[in-house]
Design an enzyme around this catalytic site. Sequence first.
Site, PDB file in Angstrom:
ATOM      1  N   PRO A   9       1.903   5.932  -0.560  1.00 45.67           N
ATOM      2  CG  PRO A   9       4.031   6.809  -0.300  1.00 45.67           C
ATOM      3  CD  PRO A   9       2.792   6.942  -1.136  1.00 45.67           C
ATOM      4  CD  GLU A  10      -2.745   2.712   1.762  1.00 46.45           C
ATOM      5  OE1 GLU A  10      -3.345   2.201   2.717  1.00 46.45           O
ATOM      6  OE2 GLU A  10      -2.991   2.409   0.571  1.00 46.45           O
ATOM      7  CE  LYS A  18      -2.994   7.821   3.442  1.00 41.57           C
ATOM      8  NZ  LYS A  18      -3.624   7.872   2.092  1.00 41.57           N
ATOM      9  CE1 TYR A  54      11.965  12.476 -12.036  1.00 39.96           C
ATOM     10  CE2 TYR A  54      12.510  10.274 -11.259  1.00 39.96           C
ATOM     11  CZ  TYR A  54      12.181  11.145 -12.288  1.00 39.96           C
ATOM     12  OH  TYR A  54      12.065  10.669 -13.562  1.00 39.96           O
ATOM     13  NE  ARG A  79       1.939  10.439 -10.200  1.00 42.53           N
ATOM     14  CZ  ARG A  79       0.773   9.808 -10.215  1.00 42.53           C
ATOM     15  NH1 ARG A  79       0.661   8.623  -9.623  1.00 42.53           N
ATOM     16  NH2 ARG A  79      -0.270  10.327 -10.818  1.00 42.53           N
ATOM     17  CG  ASN A 105      -7.382   2.089  -3.080  1.00 40.39           C
ATOM     18  OD1 ASN A 105      -8.554   2.230  -2.726  1.00 40.39           O
ATOM     19  ND2 ASN A 105      -7.052   1.584  -4.247  1.00 40.39           N
TER      20      ASN A 105
END
Length: 331
Positions: free
Chosen positions: A2-3, A60, A107, A126, A187
């Site tokens: 996420p950006e 972020k 999660y 993650r 990115n």
Amino acid sequence: MPELPEVERARQMLHVRCINKEITWVRAVDDSIVFPEKRGHALALKLKGQRVIDTGRRGKHFWLMLSGGINLFLHFGMAGDIHVSDEARTRYRKVDVEVGGAWPPLYTKLEMEFGKDLAVAFTDPRRLGRIRIFEGDALESPMVKKLGFDPILNPPCFEDFKEMVLKRRSPIKALLLKQSFSAGIGNWIADEVLYQSKIHPSQPACTLSDMQIRLLLEQIRTVCVTAVEANADSELFPPDWLFHHRWTKARSKSSQQTLPNGQSIDFVTVGGRTSAFVPDVQVLAPSDVAPSDTEVEDEEERVPPPPPPTVRKPTIIKRKFGLKRQTICED
């Protein structure tokens, strides 16, 4: 990962839904990776009874300002996200959760209830996101003070930006990814900005001309503002953006990725990240400067190797919230 646009969307959603509401119930997983400081029952006790009085964001990182003078800082890492019990998620994220289905989502690391009709969950499959508590002025926190300029909230003037760029020998893509330089750029935003600016991602920063630097600064703000105004919905992004075509790397030259106008998309690794660029538009100018690749991403921005498989013990959450609760795999 996420950006800035996805993070701003999450902040805005929480701002609209949670302002002036009291946190009536909290469940925080006892995970020392996601919660490097307070976690589990200790964090739940800290948050319960607090009222949300404002929200904030830099790059972020975003946070909830609470009535007790504390700030709940959230960082998505590679795959974190915010879920509200009755709202859809960011539309161009790859993982989806059915709204109105089982609650809390898989999660979930932090779950907060605001009365009987609203619940918020922070998910992270993650375990690379971060949740922290900071007491005092959020802008004075270590999480914010280490950041560079935010393209929307405090963009630099041209002269300051020029000075920042020309003193760096690193590839311009690697520099843009460094959060202590430009907070919030990741990115895909870096690739889009460089494509719109007609700059090769491997071009040493100190070799850029004044015209390139000016265009680069303009595009940093334009791309970020456009994506935020679209509420991070890729279907509303301009059709001429590289974004729509950069995600699938061709397996062979015979199936090379191309833009609708026929121009090919190529890929190169810069700053440890795969970078998409268009060789016909973004030409690497010759230079006597040997680029330094020491501009690595900040620790929270690194792409880690895949973790080894683990066996997870299911925990049944019996608390009712007017929604069907599911079995959660806790770490």
